[in-house]
Design a protein around this motif. Structure first.
Motif, short mmCIF file in Angstrom:
data_model
loop_
_atom_site.label_atom_id
_atom_site.label_comp_id
_atom_site.label_asym_id
_atom_site.label_seq_id
_atom_site.Cartn_x
_atom_site.Cartn_y
_atom_site.Cartn_z
N ARG A 49 -24.16 -13.88 0.33
CA ARG A 49 -23.72 -14.85 1.34
C ARG A 49 -23.69 -16.27 0.77
O ARG A 49 -22.82 -17.06 1.09
CB ARG A 49 -24.62 -14.76 2.57
N LYS A 50 -24.65 -16.57 -0.09
CA LYS A 50 -24.66 -17.90 -0.71
C LYS A 50 -23.44 -18.11 -1.60
O LYS A 50 -22.92 -19.20 -1.71
CB LYS A 50 -25.94 -18.07 -1.55
N ARG A 51 -23.02 -17.03 -2.25
CA ARG A 51 -21.83 -17.13 -3.11
C ARG A 51 -20.57 -17.37 -2.30
O ARG A 51 -19.57 -17.77 -2.82
CB ARG A 51 -21.63 -15.83 -3.90
N ARG A 52 -20.65 -17.06 -1.01
CA ARG A 52 -19.50 -17.17 -0.12
C ARG A 52 -18.29 -16.46 -0.72
O ARG A 52 -17.20 -17.02 -0.83
CB ARG A 52 -19.20 -18.64 0.19
N ALA A 53 -18.55 -15.24 -1.16
CA ALA A 53 -17.49 -14.44 -1.76
C ALA A 53 -16.35 -14.25 -0.77
O ALA A 53 -16.58 -14.08 0.43
CB ALA A 53 -18.05 -13.08 -2.17
N ARG A 54 -15.14 -14.29 -1.27
CA ARG A 54 -13.99 -14.06 -0.40
C ARG A 54 -12.98 -13.21 -1.16
O ARG A 54 -12.60 -13.55 -2.27
CB ARG A 54 -13.32 -15.39 -0.01
N VAL A 55 -12.58 -12.11 -0.57
CA VAL A 55 -11.55 -11.28 -1.18
C VAL A 55 -10.57 -10.84 -0.09
O VAL A 55 -10.93 -10.74 1.08
CB VAL A 55 -12.13 -10.03 -1.89
N PRO A 56 -9.34 -10.57 -0.46
CA PRO A 56 -8.38 -10.05 0.52
C PRO A 56 -8.83 -8.68 1.03
O PRO A 56 -9.51 -7.94 0.29
CB PRO A 56 -7.07 -9.92 -0.28
N PRO A 57 -8.44 -8.32 2.22
CA PRO A 57 -8.86 -7.02 2.78
C PRO A 57 -8.56 -5.84 1.85
O PRO A 57 -9.37 -4.92 1.75
CB PRO A 57 -8.05 -6.92 4.08
N ALA A 58 -7.41 -5.89 1.19
CA ALA A 58 -7.02 -4.75 0.33
C ALA A 58 -7.97 -4.55 -0.84
O ALA A 58 -8.00 -3.48 -1.44
CB ALA A 58 -5.60 -4.96 -0.19
N GLU B 246 -20.52 -2.74 14.87
CA GLU B 246 -20.26 -4.18 15.02
C GLU B 246 -20.89 -4.97 13.88
O GLU B 246 -20.36 -6.00 13.45
CB GLU B 246 -20.75 -4.68 16.38
N GLY B 247 -22.04 -4.51 13.40
CA GLY B 247 -22.67 -5.17 12.26
C GLY B 247 -21.83 -5.00 11.00
O GLY B 247 -21.71 -5.93 10.18
N VAL B 248 -21.22 -3.83 10.86
CA VAL B 248 -20.34 -3.59 9.71
C VAL B 248 -19.11 -4.49 9.82
O VAL B 248 -18.65 -5.08 8.84
CB VAL B 248 -19.94 -2.10 9.63
N ARG B 249 -18.57 -4.59 11.03
CA ARG B 249 -17.41 -5.46 11.24
C ARG B 249 -17.74 -6.90 10.84
O ARG B 249 -16.99 -7.56 10.12
CB ARG B 249 -16.99 -5.44 12.71
N ALA B 250 -18.90 -7.38 11.27
CA ALA B 250 -19.29 -8.76 10.97
C ALA B 250 -19.42 -8.96 9.46
O ALA B 250 -18.98 -9.97 8.91
CB ALA B 250 -20.60 -9.09 11.68
N ALA B 251 -20.00 -7.98 8.77
CA ALA B 251 -20.18 -8.09 7.32
C ALA B 251 -18.83 -8.11 6.61
O ALA B 251 -18.60 -8.92 5.70
CB ALA B 251 -21.04 -6.93 6.82
N ALA B 252 -17.92 -7.23 7.04
CA ALA B 252 -16.60 -7.18 6.40
C ALA B 252 -15.86 -8.49 6.63
O ALA B 252 -15.24 -9.03 5.71
CB ALA B 252 -15.81 -5.99 6.95
N ARG B 253 -15.94 -9.00 7.83
CA ARG B 253 -15.23 -10.25 8.12
C ARG B 253 -15.82 -11.41 7.35
O ARG B 253 -15.10 -12.34 6.95
CB ARG B 253 -15.24 -10.52 9.63
N GLU B 254 -17.12 -11.37 7.11
CA GLU B 254 -17.73 -12.43 6.29
C GLU B 254 -17.07 -12.49 4.92
O GLU B 254 -16.84 -13.56 4.37
CB GLU B 254 -19.22 -12.14 6.08
N ILE B 255 -16.79 -11.32 4.35
CA ILE B 255 -16.22 -11.30 3.00
C ILE B 255 -14.72 -11.61 3.04
O ILE B 255 -14.21 -12.30 2.18
CB ILE B 255 -16.50 -9.95 2.32
N ILE B 256 -14.04 -11.14 4.07
CA ILE B 256 -12.60 -11.40 4.15
C ILE B 256 -12.34 -12.89 4.45
O ILE B 256 -11.43 -13.50 3.89
CB ILE B 256 -11.96 -10.53 5.25
N GLU B 257 -13.18 -13.44 5.29
CA GLU B 257 -12.92 -14.81 5.74
C GLU B 257 -13.84 -15.84 5.08
O GLU B 257 -13.71 -17.02 5.34
CB GLU B 257 -13.11 -14.90 7.26
N GLY B 258 -14.78 -15.36 4.25
CA GLY B 258 -15.79 -16.24 3.64
C GLY B 258 -15.16 -17.47 3.03
O GLY B 258 -14.05 -17.44 2.55
#
Ligand code: SF4
Length: 151
Positions: free
Chosen positions: A15-24, A134-146
């Motif tokens: 989370r500190k890295r604020r990783a962001r990747v496209p959904p694909a 819902e927890g999985v959704r939140a985690a995935a969105r963190e990475i997609i939208e980070g």
């Protein structure tokens, strides 16, 4: 105990890295024990085998995959899980598994970011496990939208 601490520390680090990747390029990696033990569908071979009957959380997780347009695979063991995380198309992972598998997955996938979610074991370890979708959704969105830093 130590593994649990390392998993928590890993999630803070990701989370500190604020990783962001496209959904694909995001892999939702699920442990096989999430599949209902009475279900005979070969979902580890092909998630499309799931009839989405709602008998286990696989149905909700596949709906999440479709909604977010991420990759999703169900691993039949640690070795397969590692191979899936090492695929070139995968740049980040949200993994749902037990503490042991999460620990090994984080180590094996490094330096790819892995947000690790512990499964719930109302029926004992490795048997008809559950997860908060819902927890999985939140985690995935963190990475997609980070935020700032692409990986
Ligand atoms: S949702 Fe139904 S068909 Fe899909 S894996 Fe679970 S029990 Fe099997």
């Amino acid at each position: 105990m130590l593994r649990g601490l390392i998993i928590r520390w890993n999630n803070v680090w990701v989370r500190k890295r604020r990783a962001r990747v496209p959904p694909a390029n995001l892999l939702l990696l699920l442990s096989r024990c999430l599949q209902r033990s009475l279900c005979r569908r070969k979902v580890a071979r092909d998630p499309a085998e799931c009839e989405r009957c709602g008998g286990c959380d696989v149905a909700g997780l596949l709906a999440l995959r479709d909604e977010l347009k991420v990759q999703c695979r169900i691993a039949d063991g640690g070795r397969e899980a590692l191979a899936l995380t090492r695929d070139q198309s995968v740049r980040a992972v949200v993994a749902v598994a037990c503490e042991k598998e999460l620990f090994e997955g984080i180590r094996g996938a490094f330096p790819k970011p892995v947000l690790a979610i512990l499964n719930e074991t109302p029926n004992g370890p490795c048997h008809d496990t559950r997860v908060d979708v819902e927890g999985v959704r939140a985690a995935a969105r963190e990475i997609i939208e980070g935020a700032a830093v692409d990986v």
